[in-house]
Scaffold this active site. Structure first.
Site, PDB file in Angstrom:
ATOM      1  N   GLU A 173       0.858  -1.204   0.000  1.00  0.00           N
ATOM      2  CA  GLU A 173       0.000   0.000   0.000  1.00  0.00           C
ATOM      3  C   GLU A 173       0.886   1.244   0.000  1.00  0.00           C
ATOM      4  O   GLU A 173       1.662   1.478   0.940  1.00  0.00           O
ATOM      5  CB  GLU A 173      -0.926   0.000   1.224  1.00  0.00           C
ATOM      6  CG  GLU A 173      -1.966   1.105   1.136  1.00  0.00           C
ATOM      7  CD  GLU A 173      -2.950   1.104   2.302  1.00  0.00           C
ATOM      8  OE1 GLU A 173      -3.248   0.025   2.837  1.00  0.00           O
ATOM      9  OE2 GLU A 173      -3.398   2.198   2.675  1.00  0.00           O
ATOM     10  N   HIS A 186      -2.814  10.220  -0.478  1.00  0.00           N
ATOM     11  CA  HIS A 186      -2.996   8.841  -0.940  1.00  0.00           C
ATOM     12  C   HIS A 186      -2.927   8.756  -2.449  1.00  0.00           C
ATOM     13  O   HIS A 186      -2.260   7.907  -3.020  1.00  0.00           O
ATOM     14  CB  HIS A 186      -4.374   8.342  -0.493  1.00  0.00           C
ATOM     15  CG  HIS A 186      -4.308   7.525   0.730  1.00  0.00           C
ATOM     16  ND1 HIS A 186      -5.075   6.428   0.945  1.00  0.00           N
ATOM     17  CD2 HIS A 186      -3.545   7.658   1.835  1.00  0.00           C
ATOM     18  CE1 HIS A 186      -4.801   5.911   2.121  1.00  0.00           C
ATOM     19  NE2 HIS A 186      -3.881   6.655   2.682  1.00  0.00           N
TER      20      HIS A 186
HETATM   21  C1  MEV Z   1      -5.659   3.769   5.038  1.00  0.00           C
HETATM   22  O1  MEV Z   1      -4.918   2.639   4.686  1.00  0.00           O
HETATM   23  C2  MEV Z   1      -5.711   3.939   6.549  1.00  0.00           C
HETATM   24  C3  MEV Z   1      -6.544   5.103   7.052  1.00  0.00           C
HETATM   25  O2  MEV Z   1      -7.878   4.995   6.558  1.00  0.00           O
HETATM   26  C4  MEV Z   1      -6.565   5.037   8.552  1.00  0.00           C
HETATM   27  C5  MEV Z   1      -7.487   6.014   9.239  1.00  0.00           C
HETATM   28  O3  MEV Z   1      -8.466   6.461   8.637  1.00  0.00           O
HETATM   29  O4  MEV Z   1      -7.222   6.276  10.434  1.00  0.00           O
HETATM   30  C6  MEV Z   1      -6.002   6.410   6.564  1.00  0.00           C
END
Ligand code: MEV
Length: 408
Positions: free
Chosen positions: A69, A361
């Site tokens: 990821e 992201h």
């Molecule tokens: C993504 O891999 C993880 C998150 O969704 C965790 C969170 O929302 O605390 C960013």
């Protein structure tokens, strides 16, 4: 011959003759992988990443992480660098042991009180039989039991020393169960197997001056961010929809360290989620609160991990991770893992409370998207830059940018 009985080359041939495209793989690698699992036909590769500035318990560590990821290592890196500026993480672990369970079927002739009186003798016998574990600092520590109708539920606590301890615990349980079959009124063993119930608890804590939460070091701005992060954390402590996502972010860090260090991430996952539900409701594993001018963060995780045993020493890819870590005890690896988990959690809450999670992201995800384009390296880089500058991150956008670039 059945598929699983075939040599791996023949399994590959079977699939290829059926039209399945497989990646080439050197024969030696295929043979090595075939030793690790069943029905092997190839290899799936993951990146090995390294955090370089993790300040945990006053020491600067390098921590290996493995994940597919895109944002996970970047998040851990960001969290750890803020923690380092705040003086680092304080982590502690209680390596009391892992649980094993034996369930026995008993008759009316069985006396639980008499059975319990025999526990010191059983413990002594097991520790004599598994003397090598005692030499390594572990051993069978405790036995407890309860009876429900004609079933007796035994819990054993096994200190696995530096290993995760699943195999050793199962062996000890089988040994005990055999001995217990001779006890008056014990009719049969229903099962004897380790329990992944939460144990080996590790806590990581940080205190972050709020000024570190503002790019300009502005106290008021930092306090606002801290307040939002604390509110987000509070929501995770009562709302299961948020708690599970919060914990997913925590497990991003945990699993990445577990994968890189050859640990059983499924066991750790199962235990962490059981721990998150210990109140009867699924809750966040972490907490964040604003106290004075500091944002205080904390996570406690059951981390039944090891630094020896399993496939750790036989896998050259995993040995790289231990070379990165240097000499390390299981308790220390647990403390690093909990610290990474807290760093990932911090980075997620921080991003959500400020610019939102999607921008960062998608920037990272775009790297993966451009790799799928049938284009030269320079074109891919140009498309990536176009995606970032225009804030369009999807596959279709990438294809359109490539067309635009080529003047089509
Ligand atoms: C993504 O891999 C993880 C998150 O969704 C965790 C969170 O929302 O605390 C960013």
């Amino acid at each position: 011959m059945k598929f699983y009985q075939l040599p791996p080359e023949e399994r590959r041939q079977f699939l290829q003759e059926d039209g399945v495209a497989l990646e080439d793989i050197p024969a030696a690698d295929l043979a090595r992988l075939d030793e690790m699992s069943e029905n092997v036909v190839g290899e799936v590769k993951f990146p090995l990443s390294c955090l370089t500035s993790a300040l945990v318990n006053g020491k600067n560590w390098r921590i290996p992480m493995t994940t597919e990821e895109a944002s996970v290592v970047a998040a851990a890196n960001h969290g750890m660098s803020v923690f380092a500026k705040a003086g680092g993480v304080k982590a502690t672990s209680q390596r009391d042991g892992i649980y094993g369970q034996i369930v026995l079927e008993v008759t009316e002739a069985f006396s639980l009180a008499d059975f319990k009186n025999k526990f010191p003798a059983y413990i002594k016998e097991a520790n004599k039989e598994f003397a090598s574990l005692i030499r390594h600092g572990g051993g069978l520590k405790d036995l407890t039991a309860r009876q429900e109708a004609d079933l007796v539920y035994l819990l054993a606590l096994v200190d696995p020393a530096e290993a995760m301890g699943a195999n050793k615990t199962n062996a000890i349980l089988e040994f005990l169960a055999q001995k217990m079959l001779a006890f008056p009124g014990v009719e049969a063993k229903l099962f004897a197997i380790l329990s992944n119930y939460p144990s080996q608890l590790t806590t990581a804590k940080v205190a972050i001056p709020v000024s570190l939460l503002s790019k300009k070091g502005d106290l008021a701005e930092g306090r606002e961010v801290a307040k939002k992060m604390a509110l987000l954390a509070k929501i995770g402590s009562s709302d299961p929809y948020r708690a599970v996502t919060n914990n997913k972010g925590i497990m991003n860090g945990v699993d990445a360290v577990m994968l890189a260090t050859g640990n059983d991430y499924r066991a750790v996952e199962a235990a962490c989620h059981a721990y998150a539900a210990k109140s009867g409701e699924y809750r966040s594993l972490s907490s964040w609160k604003l106290e004075g001018e500091n944002l205080l963060g904390q996570v406690t995780l059951p981390l039944a991990l090891g630094v020896v045993g399993g496939s750790i020493s036989s896998r050259p890819d995993i040995r790289q991770s231990y070379a990165i870590l240097g000499k390390i005890k299981a308790a220390e690896l647990a403390e690093l893992t909990a610290s990474v988990a807290l760093a990932n959690n911090f980075a997620a809450l921080n991003a959500i409370s400020t610019k939102g999670i999607q921008a960062g992201h998608m920037r990272l995800q775009s790297r993966n998207v451009v790799q799928t384009l049938p284009a030269a390296a320079e074109e891919k880089e140009a498309v990536y830059q176009m995606m970032i500058s225009q804030g369009k991150y999807g596959e279709t956008a990438a294809k359109n940018f490539l067309k635009e670039l080529r003047g089509q």
